[in-house]
Design a protein around this motif. Structure first.
Motif, short mmCIF file in Angstrom:
data_model
loop_
_atom_site.label_atom_id
_atom_site.label_comp_id
_atom_site.label_asym_id
_atom_site.label_seq_id
_atom_site.Cartn_x
_atom_site.Cartn_y
_atom_site.Cartn_z
N UNK A 170 22.82 -40.99 -16.04
CA UNK A 170 21.82 -40.92 -14.98
C UNK A 170 21.65 -42.28 -14.30
N UNK A 171 21.57 -43.34 -15.11
CA UNK A 171 21.42 -44.69 -14.56
C UNK A 171 22.60 -45.05 -13.67
N UNK A 172 23.81 -44.72 -14.13
CA UNK A 172 25.02 -45.04 -13.36
C UNK A 172 25.01 -44.34 -12.00
N UNK A 173 24.67 -43.05 -11.99
CA UNK A 173 24.68 -42.29 -10.74
C UNK A 173 23.58 -42.77 -9.79
N UNK A 174 22.40 -43.06 -10.33
CA UNK A 174 21.30 -43.51 -9.47
C UNK A 174 21.61 -44.88 -8.87
N UNK A 175 22.20 -45.75 -9.65
CA UNK A 175 22.55 -47.08 -9.10
C UNK A 175 23.66 -46.96 -8.05
N UNK A 176 24.58 -46.01 -8.24
CA UNK A 176 25.62 -45.79 -7.22
C UNK A 176 24.99 -45.27 -5.93
N UNK A 177 24.01 -44.38 -6.07
CA UNK A 177 23.32 -43.87 -4.88
C UNK A 177 22.64 -45.00 -4.13
N UNK A 178 22.04 -45.93 -4.87
CA UNK A 178 21.34 -47.05 -4.23
C UNK A 178 22.31 -48.08 -3.68
N UNK A 179 23.49 -48.18 -4.29
CA UNK A 179 24.50 -49.07 -3.71
C UNK A 179 24.93 -48.57 -2.34
N UNK A 180 25.03 -47.25 -2.22
CA UNK A 180 25.44 -46.65 -0.96
C UNK A 180 24.31 -46.64 0.07
N UNK A 181 23.07 -46.50 -0.43
CA UNK A 181 21.91 -46.45 0.47
C UNK A 181 20.72 -47.03 -0.29
N UNK A 182 20.46 -48.31 -0.04
CA UNK A 182 19.40 -49.01 -0.79
C UNK A 182 18.02 -48.45 -0.51
N UNK B 240 22.44 -39.27 -6.06
CA UNK B 240 21.03 -39.20 -6.42
C UNK B 240 20.71 -37.90 -7.16
N UNK B 241 21.28 -36.80 -6.70
CA UNK B 241 21.03 -35.52 -7.35
C UNK B 241 21.72 -35.43 -8.71
N UNK B 242 22.91 -36.01 -8.79
CA UNK B 242 23.57 -36.06 -10.10
C UNK B 242 22.74 -36.88 -11.09
N UNK B 243 22.18 -38.00 -10.60
CA UNK B 243 21.34 -38.82 -11.46
C UNK B 243 20.12 -38.05 -11.95
N UNK C 169 12.91 -43.74 -6.98
CA UNK C 169 11.83 -43.20 -7.81
C UNK C 169 12.36 -42.75 -9.17
N UNK C 170 13.48 -42.00 -9.16
CA UNK C 170 14.02 -41.50 -10.43
C UNK C 170 14.51 -42.64 -11.32
N UNK C 171 15.09 -43.67 -10.69
CA UNK C 171 15.53 -44.83 -11.47
C UNK C 171 14.32 -45.53 -12.10
N UNK C 172 13.23 -45.65 -11.32
CA UNK C 172 12.02 -46.26 -11.84
C UNK C 172 11.46 -45.47 -13.02
N UNK C 173 11.44 -44.14 -12.89
CA UNK C 173 10.95 -43.29 -13.98
C UNK C 173 11.84 -43.44 -15.21
N UNK C 174 13.14 -43.49 -14.99
CA UNK C 174 14.09 -43.62 -16.09
C UNK C 174 13.89 -44.95 -16.82
N UNK C 175 13.70 -46.03 -16.07
CA UNK C 175 13.46 -47.33 -16.68
C UNK C 175 12.14 -47.34 -17.45
#
Length: 745
Positions: free
Chosen positions: A681-693, A666-669, A700-706
């Motif tokens: 950023x998208x790849x790291x944030x999605x990996x964070x959510x795969x590990x902890x949905x 999440x922090x890397x994202x 939030x950061x993924x939403x902002x990025x999208x």
């Protein structure tokens, strides 16, 4: 001509020099993950050095499935003098081995009067690759130490035989007793003393009237020789019984349903020949030779038995003119009996270390038998000298190479897999070593292969569990911890590791219960008390936390874990200065205590002392470069201070060390978002959510990025989840409102 005294000194000097060179790699080696943790690396009592408590523990513990108090005291003494550093412990092992070789030379020369043959026996003992295991393995201090007393006992007994002075007899008994306290291998020494009575001491008269090589003044019958050694037999029997009971209690004796008696006997018979083969051609040596568990071919067992019995008969018939043949042979056969597998301890088919003493019997036969057989050959002496010299050089070179394999666990067990098949120990320990290095993905295939060979082994499940946990596969990890505890519910370490995983899952009450189970099994473990205190802190139970922390401190006053948890309790109680004092005590006790540095850094961050926080995070990374949390904290703070280059370096390293952490990804994202690297950023944030949905910040950061990419529908969906999970998260509420406003246009 050089006087014999000068030759003797030259030979001793050569023994020291060539043995030091051949075994020099051990001085650069570390601990390995097989037995060394239990003996020294993770043994708080031994590492604390000599004390009254250490002495009491050494005589009462059955740790490592053995009773060898003198070995424990020896290791604790080293820790008192040098500290618990692997290099110093290796150096002491090597020093004892060199001393053993010198004493073996002197004792055999005293008994036989033959300098060159005795020297040959000593040089083979000193340089043989089969002996690397006994020297290079810190846990085998018991081997080199007990053999020291074995050889000293022989020397004292020889003096008694030559002088008949009772004090030498009493010294012999004392030395044998000390040797048995180092390792019960000396249980066969009383029989060896009877053999030595026949040759080379020439005291024993057989029923046919033969005495050694036909000479001797003070002659004893076999019965008289046996009676003379009754006190020694009593010591040996007592040590053997204690050892057997300890190993049975610890579960180290292989059950008959796993290795039936017939299978063990067959393996023992064949092993006698395998050991001789490796004595003369010491190749493909391994720390562990797996037992197949299945019966050996009848022809192979029968052939081996016939050969052993045939050789015994031949040597017996040659006893009058060549007594060293039957004595050396019986020395070899007899001294291997406790370890050849009739009573199976562990699942190995054989072990290099078991030849540390028995090989001397074989070398007696060679040293005296080969020159005798070439006595009538022209230049026979020169031939013997040249061949012996070449062989000794080859042995020394082999020992040097073999010692290098003991550099570390990864090197050692990779080599074991190269030279053996179906080696579950090598697979498990290599996997564990890779996991210890943070290479969990690489570790798992080895561990799973070990599980296929031995599916009901608790340590294999334990190592699989911790690797899965590190990869974020917590449910699978818990399953393997439960399997491990199902096999071995008496292992406190298993309960402790399961507790750690439950605590990470937020199941603090269950974690506390597991640590209480661990403490029921190991009530004087300061680390467990400190960890339970930390869990009580998480539960908000500061009174119980304080009691556990104080107990940990009482058990081990300089325990960094105890100082750290007491500091954490002070921090929770609002006593920031007291907390910092405890954290400072923790790092003073252990400069590599990354957890305490990290807590100090968090306090400095709360105070707004950013430079100090960065300083202690850097200390954490410097002293403990393998600690992922230190890299994470340093990388996160560097990002906040706009040092994006170094921030990425440390966050990426944290991800390598702990790829299963959603927070790191999440922090890397977030960092990549700031740097405008949207794909990364998208790849790291999605990996964070795969590990902890439910990772709110990553969502939030993924939403902002999208949203920034114009993907309003996806952004709406993601931010809606954030608001559902955290209704009071104002930035997400505002962003969602803005997106929905735009979508209505």
């Amino acid at each position: 001509m050089m006087r014999s005294q000068n030759i003797r000194l030259v030979l001793i000097a050569l023994l020291v020099i060539v043995t030091s060179l051949a075994f020099s790699p051990v001085l650069r080696n570390g601990f390995i993950n097989y037995d060394d943790p239990g003996y020294v690396a993770d043994n708080a009592i031994v590492r604390s050095g000599l004390s009254a408590r250490t002495v009491e523990w050494s005589f009462t513990t059955n740790a490592q499935s053995n009773w060898h108090p003198l070995t424990w005291l020896s290791l604790a003494f080293d820790c008192t003098i040098f500290g618990p550093e692997a290099a110093d412990l290796h150096a002491v092992n090597l020093l004892i081995h060199i001393l053993n070789a010198i004493l073996l030379f002197l004792v055999f020369e005293r008994m036989t009067g033959s300098m060159w043959q005795s020297g040959f026996v000593a040089f083979v003992f000193a340089l043989h690759p089969l002996h690397v295991e006994s020297v290079a393995w810190i846990s085998e201090r018991k081997d080199v130490l007990s053999t020291l007393f074995w050889i000293l006992s022989m020397g004292a007994y020889a003096e008694y035989a030559f002088s008949s002075k009772k004090r030498w007899y009493l010294i012999t008994i004392l030395l044998i007793g000390l040797g048995l306290l180092a390792k019960p291998m000396l249980v066969t020494l009383p029989f060896v003393l009877i053999l030595l009575d026949y040759w080379p001491l020439k005291r024993l008269r057989l029923s046919d009237g033969s005495v050694g090589d036909g000479r001797g003044d003070r002659q004893l019958s076999v019965l008289q020789s046996f009676r003379e050694k009754i006190p020694v037999f009593i010591l040996a029997v007592a040590a053997g019984i204690i050892t057997y009971l300890v190993q049975m209690r610890a579960g180290s004796v292989a059950p008959s349903e796993l290795l039936p008696l017939v299978t063990r006997v067959e393996n023992a018979i064949i092993s006698y020949l395998r050991y001789i083969s490796k004595t003369f051609v010491p190749v493909r040596l391994s720390i562990f030779y797996p037992h197949s568990g299945s019966p050996d071919p009848v022809w192979e067992v029968g052939g081996a038995l016939i050969l052993i019995l045939g050789l015994t008969l031949i040597f017996w018939r040659l006893r009058a003119g060549h007594p060293y043949l039957i004595i050396g042979w019986l020395w070899y056969i007899g001294t291997l009996i406790p370890v050849v597998g009739f009573v199976q301890v562990g699942l190995q088919s054989m072990a290099d270390r078991y030849m540390y003493v028995p090989m001397t019997g074989v070398m007696m036969m060679v040293a005296w038998g080969v020159p005798a057989s070439l006595r009538r050959v022209d230049s026979g002496g020169r031939i013997v000298a040249v061949v012996a010299s070449v062989w000794l050089i080859a042995l020394g070179a082999g020992a040097y190479v073999q010692a290098g394999y003991w550099k570390d666990s990864i090197t050692l067990f990779r080599h074991a897999l190269d030279v053996t098949e179906g080696n579950h120990i090598a697979l498990n320990n290599l996997g564990a070593a890779l996991a210890d290095s943070g290479k969990y993905d690489e570790a798992l295939p080895y561990l799973e292969a070990a599980e296929r060979i031995l599916p009901n082994q608790s340590m294999i499940h334990f190592n699989i569990a911790r690797s899965l946990a590190a990869l974020g596969r917590r449910d699978e990890a818990l399953s393997h911890y439960r399997l491990a505890l199902g096999v071995n519910p008496w292992d406190p370490k298993l309960h402790a590791r399961m507790a750690d995983l439950l605590a990470e899952e937020g199941k603090s009450s269950d974690a506390a219960a597991e640590y209480r189970d661990a403490l029921r099994l190991d009530s004087e473990n300061a680390f467990y008390h400190a960890k339970l205190a930390g869990i009580y802190v998480d539960l908000g139970n500061l009174d119980d936390a304080r009691r556990q922390g104080d107990t940990a401190m009482m058990l081990q006053p300089k325990n960094p874990d105890a100082h750290r948890v007491l500091g954490l309790i002070d921090l929770k109680s609002g006593k920031t200065d007291d907390a910092m004092t405890e954290f400072s005590e923790a790092v003073a006790s252990d400069s590599a205590d990354a957890a305490s540095y990290n807590l100090m850094g968090l306090v400095y961050e709360q105070r707004g002392e950013w430079d100090r926080a960065l300083s202690v995070y850097r200390l954490a990374v410097m002293h403990s470069p393998g600690d992922w949390r230190s890299h994470f904290n340093l990388g996160t703070l560097l990002g906040q201070r706009n040092d994006f280059v170094q921030s990425e370096v440390h966050l990426r390293r944290a991800a390598e060390l702990n790829p299963g952490s959603a927070d790191i990804h999440a922090n890397l994202g977030k960092l990549y978002m700031v740097k405008g690297m949207n794909a990364e950023a998208t790849q790291e944030l999605r990996e964070a959510l795969r590990l902890d949905s439910g990772q709110v910040h990553a969502l939030y950061n993924l939403g902002v990025l999208l949203f920034r990419q114009g993907k309003l529908a996806e952004a709406d969906s993601v931010l809606a989840r954030v608001v559902h999970l955290a209704p009071s998260y104002a930035p997400a509420v505002a962003a969602l409102k803005q997106i929905r406003s735009l979508r209505k246009r």
